[in-house]
Design a protein around this motif. Sequence first.
Motif, PDB file in Angstrom:
ATOM      1  N   LEU A   1       2.957 -10.420   6.171  1.00 41.65           N
ATOM      2  CA  LEU A   1       4.000 -10.054   7.145  1.00 41.65           C
ATOM      3  C   LEU A   1       3.210  -8.399   7.499  1.00 41.65           C
ATOM      4  N   ARG A   2       3.112  -7.905   8.605  1.00 42.59           N
ATOM      5  CA  ARG A   2       2.688  -6.678   8.425  1.00 42.59           C
ATOM      6  C   ARG A   2       3.979  -6.293   9.235  1.00 42.59           C
ATOM      7  N   VAL A   3       4.358  -5.343   7.951  1.00 41.89           N
ATOM      8  CA  VAL A   3       5.307  -4.500   8.565  1.00 41.89           C
ATOM      9  C   VAL A   3       5.510  -2.541   9.183  1.00 41.89           C
ATOM     10  N   VAL A   4       5.771  -2.384  10.043  1.00 44.24           N
ATOM     11  CA  VAL A   4       6.240  -1.159  10.620  1.00 44.24           C
ATOM     12  C   VAL A   4       7.463  -0.375  10.254  1.00 44.24           C
ATOM     13  N   PHE A   5       7.030   0.369   9.644  1.00 42.97           N
ATOM     14  CA  PHE A   5       8.417   1.282   9.164  1.00 42.97           C
ATOM     15  C   PHE A   5       9.135   2.163   9.760  1.00 42.97           C
TER      16      PHE A   5
ATOM     17  N   THR B   1       2.713   1.303   7.179  1.00 43.92           N
ATOM     18  CA  THR B   1       2.465  -0.041   7.887  1.00 43.92           C
ATOM     19  C   THR B   1       2.014  -0.716   6.479  1.00 43.92           C
ATOM     20  N   VAL B   2       3.009  -1.595   6.241  1.00 47.97           N
ATOM     21  CA  VAL B   2       2.660  -2.427   4.993  1.00 47.97           C
ATOM     22  C   VAL B   2       2.282  -4.489   4.786  1.00 47.97           C
ATOM     23  N   LEU B   3       0.880  -4.565   4.481  1.00 49.50           N
ATOM     24  CA  LEU B   3       1.333  -5.500   4.542  1.00 49.50           C
ATOM     25  C   LEU B   3       1.915  -6.188   3.367  1.00 49.50           C
ATOM     26  N   TYR B   4       2.949  -7.449   3.795  1.00 45.32           N
ATOM     27  CA  TYR B   4       3.148  -7.764   2.374  1.00 45.32           C
ATOM     28  C   TYR B   4       3.502  -9.895   2.418  1.00 45.32           C
ATOM     29  N   ASP B   5       2.520 -10.261   1.106  1.00 42.95           N
ATOM     30  CA  ASP B   5       2.796 -11.301   0.940  1.00 42.95           C
ATOM     31  C   ASP B   5       3.510 -12.464   0.620  1.00 42.95           C
TER      32      ASP B   5
ATOM     33  N   TYR C   1       6.518  -2.973  -1.415  1.00 40.44           N
ATOM     34  CA  TYR C   1       5.980  -3.959  -2.372  1.00 40.44           C
ATOM     35  C   TYR C   1       4.858  -4.590  -1.831  1.00 40.44           C
ATOM     36  N   GLY C   2       4.848  -4.320  -0.543  1.00 40.86           N
ATOM     37  CA  GLY C   2       3.988  -4.098   0.402  1.00 40.86           C
ATOM     38  C   GLY C   2       2.978  -2.963   0.108  1.00 40.86           C
ATOM     39  N   ALA C   3       1.576  -3.831   0.232  1.00 39.23           N
ATOM     40  CA  ALA C   3       0.316  -3.217   0.571  1.00 39.23           C
ATOM     41  C   ALA C   3       0.200  -2.177   1.441  1.00 39.23           C
ATOM     42  N   VAL C   4       0.865  -0.308   1.275  1.00 39.28           N
ATOM     43  CA  VAL C   4      -0.098   0.440   2.422  1.00 39.28           C
ATOM     44  C   VAL C   4      -1.580   0.185   3.395  1.00 39.28           C
ATOM     45  N   GLN C   5      -1.129   0.621   4.617  1.00 36.42           N
ATOM     46  CA  GLN C   5      -2.269  -0.066   5.347  1.00 36.42           C
ATOM     47  C   GLN C   5      -2.385   1.345   6.072  1.00 36.42           C
ATOM     48  N   SER C   6      -3.323   1.763   6.887  1.00 37.68           N
ATOM     49  CA  SER C   6      -3.731   2.994   7.038  1.00 37.68           C
ATOM     50  C   SER C   6      -3.650   2.604   8.052  1.00 37.68           C
TER      51      SER C   6
END
Length: 73
Positions: free
Chosen positions: A6-10, A15-19, A68-73
């Motif tokens: 999941l790519r989620v923008v708060f 912005t995070v990627l969650y597996d 817990y999502g991986a932060v994206q730049s």
Amino acid sequence: MRDFLLRVVFDDGKTVLYDVKEDMEQIPAYQDLRLIRGLFDQVQLDQSRTCVFWNEEIDLPSDTIYEYGAVQS
């Protein structure tokens, strides 16, 4: 996204990627995301914006994704 990501923008811009695969291994109901073709693509945001969900049995709190999502730049 592919491979149960999941790519989620708060609202704060983070912005995070969650597996979701890790949840599939730990929570039996999440197996349906793998077993039912197309179910993963039906992800929705609830009206209160506190979780994403697929059906009545499978939901994921937004604070879990945020933490817990991986932060994206």
